[in-house]
Design a protein around this motif. Structure first.
Motif, PDB file in Angstrom:
ATOM      1  N   ALA A 139      47.887 -31.467  19.160  1.00  0.00           N
ATOM      2  CA  ALA A 139      46.470 -31.513  18.744  1.00  0.00           C
ATOM      3  C   ALA A 139      46.337 -31.980  17.301  1.00  0.00           C
ATOM      4  N   ASP A 140      47.238 -31.533  16.419  1.00  0.00           N
ATOM      5  CA  ASP A 140      47.233 -31.993  15.025  1.00  0.00           C
ATOM      6  C   ASP A 140      47.459 -33.501  14.964  1.00  0.00           C
ATOM      7  N   ILE A 141      48.409 -33.973  15.779  1.00  0.00           N
ATOM      8  CA  ILE A 141      48.721 -35.400  15.794  1.00  0.00           C
ATOM      9  C   ILE A 141      47.506 -36.198  16.251  1.00  0.00           C
ATOM     10  N   GLU A 142      46.818 -35.714  17.275  1.00  0.00           N
ATOM     11  CA  GLU A 142      45.620 -36.408  17.758  1.00  0.00           C
ATOM     12  C   GLU A 142      44.525 -36.435  16.689  1.00  0.00           C
TER      13      GLU A 142
ATOM     14  N   LEU B 208      49.400 -38.836   9.690  1.00  0.00           N
ATOM     15  CA  LEU B 208      50.727 -38.487  10.188  1.00  0.00           C
ATOM     16  C   LEU B 208      51.571 -39.723  10.484  1.00  0.00           C
ATOM     17  N   CYS B 209      50.949 -40.812  10.895  1.00  0.00           N
ATOM     18  CA  CYS B 209      51.702 -42.057  11.076  1.00  0.00           C
ATOM     19  C   CYS B 209      52.223 -42.574   9.740  1.00  0.00           C
ATOM     20  N   ARG B 210      51.384 -42.534   8.705  1.00  0.00           N
ATOM     21  CA  ARG B 210      51.836 -42.944   7.366  1.00  0.00           C
ATOM     22  C   ARG B 210      52.999 -42.070   6.908  1.00  0.00           C
TER      23      ARG B 210
ATOM     24  N   LEU C 230      60.579 -42.836  10.172  1.00  0.00           N
ATOM     25  CA  LEU C 230      60.379 -42.660  11.607  1.00  0.00           C
ATOM     26  C   LEU C 230      59.419 -43.716  12.131  1.00  0.00           C
ATOM     27  N   ASP C 231      59.642 -44.144  13.364  1.00  0.00           N
ATOM     28  CA  ASP C 231      58.712 -45.030  14.047  1.00  0.00           C
ATOM     29  C   ASP C 231      57.718 -44.140  14.786  1.00  0.00           C
ATOM     30  N   PRO C 232      56.455 -44.097  14.370  1.00  0.00           N
ATOM     31  CA  PRO C 232      55.488 -43.217  15.023  1.00  0.00           C
ATOM     32  C   PRO C 232      55.392 -43.427  16.534  1.00  0.00           C
TER      33      PRO C 232
ATOM     34  N   LEU D 128      54.176 -34.066   3.455  1.00  0.00           N
ATOM     35  CA  LEU D 128      52.896 -34.275   4.139  1.00  0.00           C
ATOM     36  C   LEU D 128      51.736 -34.468   3.171  1.00  0.00           C
ATOM     37  N   ALA D 129      51.690 -33.660   2.136  1.00  0.00           N
ATOM     38  CA  ALA D 129      50.562 -33.695   1.200  1.00  0.00           C
ATOM     39  C   ALA D 129      50.397 -35.065   0.547  1.00  0.00           C
ATOM     40  N   ASP D 130      51.486 -35.835   0.432  1.00  0.00           N
ATOM     41  CA  ASP D 130      51.415 -37.161  -0.188  1.00  0.00           C
ATOM     42  C   ASP D 130      50.677 -38.173   0.677  1.00  0.00           C
ATOM     43  N   HIS D 131      50.360 -37.794   1.911  1.00  0.00           N
ATOM     44  CA  HIS D 131      49.753 -38.737   2.856  1.00  0.00           C
ATOM     45  C   HIS D 131      48.398 -38.263   3.367  1.00  0.00           C
ATOM     46  N   GLY D 132      47.815 -37.283   2.685  1.00  0.00           N
ATOM     47  CA  GLY D 132      46.475 -36.828   3.021  1.00  0.00           C
ATOM     48  C   GLY D 132      46.393 -35.865   4.180  1.00  0.00           C
ATOM     49  N   TYR D 133      47.535 -35.325   4.612  1.00  0.00           N
ATOM     50  CA  TYR D 133      47.503 -34.360   5.714  1.00  0.00           C
ATOM     51  C   TYR D 133      47.022 -33.018   5.185  1.00  0.00           C
ATOM     52  N   PRO D 134      45.989 -32.441   5.800  1.00  0.00           N
ATOM     53  CA  PRO D 134      45.381 -31.214   5.264  1.00  0.00           C
ATOM     54  C   PRO D 134      46.141 -29.939   5.648  1.00  0.00           C
ATOM     55  N   ALA D 135      47.381 -29.856   5.252  1.00  0.00           N
ATOM     56  CA  ALA D 135      48.175 -28.654   5.544  1.00  0.00           C
ATOM     57  C   ALA D 135      47.721 -27.512   4.638  1.00  0.00           C
TER      58      ALA D 135
END
Length: 104
Positions: free
Chosen positions: A12-15, A21-23, A30-32, A88-95
């Motif tokens: 669900a997080d990935i969606e 998360l791809c960035r 990793l290849d998303p 994660l935080a470097d890519h805008g993921y709201p952890a």
């Protein structure tokens, strides 16, 4: 050596946060497209290292996803791990907490 899960990224997080998360995945080598969304991705502490643990799709000679020999109704994946090099935080993921906020 045992490891401790410090962050879990669900399907669900990935969606919901696919772009960020791809960035992040690409920044960590990793290849998303090769990362299975289920059962999710974890960041784990293994000794002093942080590693990303995920399931990678198995591909045939033509690059198509293969069916799992144990259950042909699902894609065949294998467990993989790679060192975390970009948080994660470097890519805008709201952890809630960055993976670097956890004590060693």
């Amino acid at each position: 050596m045992s490891s401790a899960v410090i962050t879990t990224i669900t399907a669900a997080d990935i969606e919901q946060h696919r772009e960020q998360l791809c960035r992040w995945a690409e920044a960590n080598g990793l290849d998303p497209q090769a990362v299975a969304a289920a059962p999710g991705v974890t960041i784990e502490r293994s000794g002093k290292r942080l590693v990303i643990v995920w399931r990678q799709f198995q591909l045939d000679d033509q690059g198509h996803r293969m069916a799992d020999p144990a259950d042909p109704t699902v894609a065949w994946t294998v467990r993989k791990a790679t060192p975390l090099t970009s948080p994660l935080a470097d890519h805008g993921y709201p952890a809630g907490q960055s993976e670097t906020d956890h004590p060693g």
